[in-house]
Design an enzyme around this catalytic site. Sequence first.
Site, PDB file in Angstrom:
ATOM      1  N   ASN A 171      42.805 -15.228 -42.018  1.00  0.00           N
ATOM      2  CA  ASN A 171      42.068 -14.912 -40.736  1.00  0.00           C
ATOM      3  C   ASN A 171      41.294 -15.753 -40.349  1.00  0.00           C
ATOM      4  OD1 ASN A 171      39.280 -13.315 -40.012  1.00  0.00           O
ATOM      5  ND2 ASN A 171      38.918 -14.774 -40.448  1.00  0.00           N
ATOM      6  N   ASP A 231      38.244 -19.191 -36.324  1.00  0.00           N
ATOM      7  CA  ASP A 231      39.733 -17.885 -36.706  1.00  0.00           C
ATOM      8  C   ASP A 231      41.133 -17.799 -36.012  1.00  0.00           C
ATOM      9  OD1 ASP A 231      36.997 -16.590 -37.855  1.00  0.00           O
ATOM     10  OD2 ASP A 231      37.835 -14.571 -37.326  1.00  0.00           O
ATOM     11  N   ASP A 276      42.836 -12.218 -47.797  1.00  0.00           N
ATOM     12  CA  ASP A 276      41.336 -13.203 -48.056  1.00  0.00           C
ATOM     13  C   ASP A 276      40.972 -12.021 -46.401  1.00  0.00           C
ATOM     14  OD1 ASP A 276      38.833 -14.266 -48.771  1.00  0.00           O
ATOM     15  OD2 ASP A 276      39.439 -15.202 -46.752  1.00  0.00           O
ATOM     16  N   GLU A 315      41.184  -7.665 -49.191  1.00  0.00           N
ATOM     17  CA  GLU A 315      40.284  -7.787 -49.346  1.00  0.00           C
ATOM     18  C   GLU A 315      39.377  -7.213 -48.487  1.00  0.00           C
ATOM     19  OE1 GLU A 315      36.264 -10.811 -49.514  1.00  0.00           O
ATOM     20  OE2 GLU A 315      37.957 -10.893 -48.659  1.00  0.00           O
TER      21      GLU A 315
END
Length: 529
Positions: free
Chosen positions: A132, A205, A235, A271
């Site tokens: 990410n 990001d 993640d 996640e």
Amino acid sequence: MRRLVILISGLFLLILTGCRDEQTTRISDNYRTYYEVFVRSFYDSDDDGIGDLKGLVHKLDYLNNGGSSRSKSLNVGGIWLMPVMPSPSYHKYDVTDYYAIAPEYGTMQDFEELLEECRTRDVKVIIDLVVNHTSSEHPWFRSAARSIGIPPCGEDTCVHEELCREHNPYCAYYNFAWEPQSGYAQTPLYEDIYYECRFVKEMPDLNLDEPAVRWEITDIMRFWLEKGVGGFRLDAVTYFYYGNTQKNADFLHWLTAQAKGIDKDCYIVGEAWSTAGVIRELYTGADSFFNFPFSQISGLYIPVVRTGDARQAAARMQEWNDSIREVNPRAIDAVFLSNHDNARSYGMLNRNEDLAKMAASFYILSPGNAFIYYGEELGMIGSGRDENKRLPMYWSAEDKTGIPLPPPSAEFFEPPAFSAMQQMNDDTSLFSHYRRLIEIKNKYPEIARGTIEAIPSENDAVAAYALTYDGSTILVVHNFGETEATQELSNLEGKYKLLEHIGVSSEKARLKGGTVSLPARSSVIIGIK
Ligand code: CA
């Protein structure tokens, strides 16, 4: 075809062992019980206070001893390593080099040795993949954050060579803006330019729409899969496209296809710390997600165990598993009590060993893959700031060899009542309870893989469900109450056999006619013929 392979391998193992035992479970699919390791806090091999990969290899028998009878082992089938790549932070969720091992954890050779040791034990190693965002110290971001303020000067007359924002490809790797906005921070060099960073400013990001970033991600996955990693824990998937579940599902679908194109057997678990509705939607893009709605103090497992009220438990399990398999027939629920971001479950269970045993029985004997957070099986505690949730593994009360220092800024270190060494030598310990549960889950492939059907119960403290896999059905019955409970089975067709009993006391369960009697806080596995 798959069934045939399973049948043949099952027959082969039956010939080898002569009975249905733990070995029959080595079905080569992605159903395994995993153990989450924070390498820094696990075992320190060189006495610098920081746990490392050599230390993990040294303690591998604790997790899986390859079937040896010499030592007590949990015999998990998989290990999830929290990030092992170089990073300026102690937790390493901000990566500076996706193709290397953090020097304080060891070398790439150490990592390869770990993979080889795990391979010989048939333990799958999945690693945290943090795409990410990168670290703000990653060369991509350093380069982009410098160039972004250098305006393009035209192709023929460019005086900045590769430096201007038009010519530096890394400028497209991140999301820049020329106005302040929510979720963005000011670039270090330019007051009027901002970059997206949903967590903290040290974690810019990535722009996942940029084709070059997607090539990078594919290359990174290829590098680790070809090395022998069995898959990835992804993640922060709800942050990929912040607030856009459909785009997140599409991206996951792309990523899964890339990874499976490299290794068709790889296991990817996401996640998505979110609601059941969002997670369900994401199952269109990947095969496994952590079951946050069932985890922690307000989920399913811990409240049922704390209150002893199991009225809705089996129905909720069936509803959830049906709903994710409806969206994705390959869905594998990833169940857990708590992880490195949550308060440790033993505290939520009032530091009560009996409650901790029942919580473990409940979630490990659920369909899907159970993820045990390191030290959970010892009753380790920790809450408050993150460092407190990631304290050193408590190997021994007397011998401090290999026990790492607590992470920086940890506020306390209160060890569990009994160390790993003590619990391994005690058949009634929490560790031994976990060990037996994993043994049971390995022995009956129906539990992880089966289609679940809730069985009504007259007793509020009882949760009962049937699991059917490959033509075979077993029943799991839990009694969460403080007194003996009975469960009627006579409305189900067939002949019953009490296969396993596991509980907090040595009192035995009984099966008579169509009724099973369970001692307080215990569980049974019943076979149906
Ligand atoms: Ca070390």
